[in-house]
Motif scaffolding. Structure first.
Motif, short mmCIF file in Angstrom:
data_model
loop_
_atom_site.label_atom_id
_atom_site.label_comp_id
_atom_site.label_asym_id
_atom_site.label_seq_id
_atom_site.Cartn_x
_atom_site.Cartn_y
_atom_site.Cartn_z
N ASP A 82 9.11 -4.94 18.21
CA ASP A 82 8.29 -5.83 18.82
C ASP A 82 8.07 -5.53 20.38
O ASP A 82 9.16 -5.09 20.81
CB ASP A 82 9.34 -7.21 18.69
N VAL A 83 6.92 -5.38 20.72
CA VAL A 83 6.74 -4.61 22.27
C VAL A 83 6.61 -6.16 23.10
O VAL A 83 6.08 -7.01 22.99
CB VAL A 83 5.40 -4.20 22.15
N ALA A 84 7.63 -5.78 24.12
CA ALA A 84 7.64 -6.78 25.13
C ALA A 84 6.77 -6.51 26.47
O ALA A 84 6.30 -7.64 26.90
CB ALA A 84 9.19 -6.88 25.60
N ALA A 85 6.81 -5.36 26.80
CA ALA A 85 5.88 -4.94 27.91
C ALA A 85 5.57 -3.50 28.05
O ALA A 85 6.31 -2.80 27.66
CB ALA A 85 6.47 -5.52 29.33
N ARG A 87 3.97 -0.95 30.90
CA ARG A 87 3.78 -0.62 31.96
C ARG A 87 2.95 0.83 32.01
O ARG A 87 3.13 1.44 31.29
CB ARG A 87 4.99 -0.66 32.96
N THR A 90 6.52 3.41 31.97
CA THR A 90 7.45 2.76 30.86
C THR A 90 7.26 1.83 30.02
O THR A 90 6.11 1.00 30.48
CB THR A 90 8.79 2.42 31.59
N THR A 92 8.77 -1.48 27.23
CA THR A 92 10.09 -2.18 26.55
C THR A 92 9.94 -3.05 25.26
O THR A 92 8.92 -3.54 25.24
CB THR A 92 10.51 -3.23 27.67
N SER A 94 12.04 -4.69 21.49
CA SER A 94 13.04 -4.80 20.54
C SER A 94 12.83 -3.99 19.21
O SER A 94 11.64 -3.80 18.67
CB SER A 94 13.42 -6.25 20.33
N LEU A 113 17.34 -3.46 21.92
CA LEU A 113 16.47 -3.85 23.05
C LEU A 113 16.52 -2.62 23.93
O LEU A 113 17.67 -2.34 24.41
CB LEU A 113 16.85 -4.89 23.76
N GLY A 114 15.28 -1.98 24.22
CA GLY A 114 15.23 -0.69 25.02
C GLY A 114 14.12 -0.42 25.79
O GLY A 114 13.09 -1.30 25.61
N THR A 115 14.16 0.31 26.86
CA THR A 115 13.03 0.37 27.66
C THR A 115 13.07 2.22 27.46
O THR A 115 13.75 2.98 27.63
CB THR A 115 13.27 0.34 29.36
N THR B 65 22.53 -8.22 27.54
CA THR B 65 21.83 -7.09 28.17
C THR B 65 20.50 -8.11 28.61
O THR B 65 19.67 -8.47 27.69
CB THR B 65 21.23 -6.10 27.44
N HIS B 67 16.37 -7.02 30.24
CA HIS B 67 15.41 -6.13 30.69
C HIS B 67 14.36 -7.06 31.33
O HIS B 67 13.87 -7.82 30.88
CB HIS B 67 14.78 -5.37 29.59
N LEU B 69 10.88 -7.55 33.13
CA LEU B 69 9.49 -7.11 32.77
C LEU B 69 8.52 -7.25 33.71
O LEU B 69 7.56 -6.59 33.98
CB LEU B 69 9.23 -7.62 31.51
N GLU B 108 5.85 -12.71 29.70
CA GLU B 108 7.26 -12.45 29.31
C GLU B 108 7.58 -11.84 30.68
O GLU B 108 7.28 -10.77 31.13
CB GLU B 108 7.31 -11.56 28.00
N ARG B 111 13.58 -10.46 28.97
CA ARG B 111 14.02 -10.27 27.51
C ARG B 111 15.44 -9.95 27.52
O ARG B 111 15.98 -9.12 28.03
CB ARG B 111 13.26 -9.52 26.70
N LEU B 113 19.21 -9.66 24.86
CA LEU B 113 19.94 -9.88 23.83
C LEU B 113 21.35 -9.71 24.22
O LEU B 113 21.91 -9.11 24.84
CB LEU B 113 19.57 -8.25 23.12
N VAL B 223 16.05 -2.49 36.42
CA VAL B 223 15.33 -2.51 35.01
C VAL B 223 15.92 -3.03 33.85
O VAL B 223 15.56 -4.09 33.09
CB VAL B 223 14.91 -0.71 34.48
N TYR B 251 16.14 7.10 39.67
CA TYR B 251 16.81 5.74 39.08
C TYR B 251 18.09 5.95 39.62
O TYR B 251 18.56 7.08 39.94
CB TYR B 251 16.79 5.90 37.68
#
Lengths: 285, 285
Positions: A82-85, A87, A90, A92, A94, A113-115, B65, B67, B69, B108, B111, B113, B223, B251
């Motif tokens: 499931d795409v959150a955003a 950019r 990058t 982000t 799930s 959950l990751g970027t 956690t 993220h 956005l 959004e 997000r 978790l 991030v 980063y």
């Protein structure tokens, strides 16, 4: 054995995912990554990191968090992303790893959950203040092949990793834990495949628990693990150093640093693990 | 000012969420938590931690956690939660913070978790090897009230936190950063409310960035941030110690430890932040 390369190795084959439809992937989880009651958490993190990267169309996990919900077993699995955003550089999202139960209902095993982004596009500046771990050379460290135990009776995952443990953090194996919250090892893949960002996700959860060197003879299943991959690793084995600062209330935190052959700190992780007493017939005392 | 208590303070009022329907909460985000272009990340983590705990019917965030956005603005917001697993003593789920855009579409913002449980139900064993940070007493540390700058022109969040910084990590404020990746402070709430697990989520992202003491004059938006809350804090201000080990590739990683008045390590966090150069008219040089 021919030297394997990134893309053609056992690890690549075993973390392959097939796009079923938009954002949904199928996978066949082989038996080889079993440890105890389920499949290894680092292996599952790499599998989900690959699927998430494909869904986000970004190759590398910059930061990824997994919560382990129930034991994953060898066999078919589906990954729903499931795409959150999205950019410029990058993205982000799930991902959920699910397996069918006896009635065919999907049971959730792991949620991440990751970027993700492209590590090779980052600037080259390095101001890391950390120093690499002090660990003896590979040939002075200890692998499963040096164990007096029968290799056939070891968990299958032992044969999927090429680990060489620092003798200074190996006391637990002979019933003499150091009492320090430290574990160090060289980490490679048995077919000689070099590391990439995905295999670093395997490396951060591939060592024996740091709890063992504290004399904690228990199961320490991971509740949550977060990994930052900070650079593409140079060729060759990496060094992994585990530490813990906080064992309390039936949980422990475990930090990992992964250093490549050019002394670059390429990954960092932290996990929260639960300390579960073993049934008495499993105790080593 | 009357001493506020847990449940009746400004922080509790500003993190309140109202159940709209199963798993969906409404919130009104006040202006007071603004910093730069959006609302503070620790405040948003506490808000989402509260909503997730209510959805999971577990009071405390064990590990969460976030993220980040897009910039969250004061005003109405909706939180949509999704339960991943319920176990005997803990439960895991996701929460998404959304705000309407000019056309009324939900965008959004954050997000999360997390796994929640009841910290007061954990065993009392503590084998933490870490030591509390060395920091001068509260009265020898420096607060916003000691600043020569006009309090009216400081970001609103300055008035929502009661921070006292260690003078040894305050060089950046007078253009003389120490060059060490360290920042330390006492942390309390201005109305005297004691800490609880939710306000610890505020504490882990409430200090100036550790980057400033490295002489990095930039914006360092978070991030991803992961926090472990390990115990209910004892009454009184907490001590927060920030460190970084890895500034590279644009980063940085920033670790926080939070210690309560009884020298218990009550929370740990790690964040990945991006180093974004400021437009030239913002630079302090």
């Amino acid at each position: 054995m021919t030297q394997a390369t990134i893309g053609s190795s056992e690890f690549d084959r075993d973390t392959r995912v097939r796009l079923r439809t938009d954002g949904v992937f199928d996978a066949d989880l082989p038996e080889g990554w079993s440890v105890g009651a389920g499949l290894n958490g680092g292996y599952l993190l790499a599998l989900l990191g690959r699927a998430l990267g494909e869904a986000l169309e970004r190759p590398d996990p910059f930061t990824i968090t997994a919560h382990y919900l129930s034991g994953t077993t060898p066999g078919p699995a589906v990954i729903r992303t499931d795409v959150a955003a999205r950019r410029h550089s990058t993205a982000t999202g799930s991902a959920r790893l699910l397996q069918p139960d006896a009635d065919g209902n999907e049971v959730e095993r792991v949620r991440v959950l990751g970027t993700c982004g492209d590590l090779s596009a980052l600037p080259a500046d390095v101001h890391t203040t950390a120093k690499p771990p002090e660990i003896p050379p590979w040939e002075h460290c200890v692998g499963a092949e040096h164990s007096p135990h029968d290799a056939e009776r070891m968990p299958p995952i032992v044969h999927r990793l090429r680990l060489r443990l620092d003798p200074a953090t190996l006391g637990w194996a002979i019933g003499e834990p150091s009492g320090k919250g430290e574990m160090r090892a060289w980490f490679a893949l048995p077919d000689g495949r070099d590391h990439d960002p995905l295999s670093l996700l395997l490396a951060v959860d591939g060592l024996p628990s740091v709890a063992f060197e504290l004399g904690i003879d228990a199961w320490v299943p991971t509740v949550e693990l977060t990994a930052h991959v900070r650079a593409r690793p140079a060729p060759g084995p990496v060094r992994v150093a585990l530490t813990t600062r906080n064992v309390a209330g039936g949980y422990l935190e475990e930090d990992a640093e992964v250093w490549d052959s050019e002394d670059r700190l390429v990954a960092q992780s932290r996990q929260l693990a639960k300390i579960k007493p073993k049934p008495s017939h499993f105790r080593s005392q």
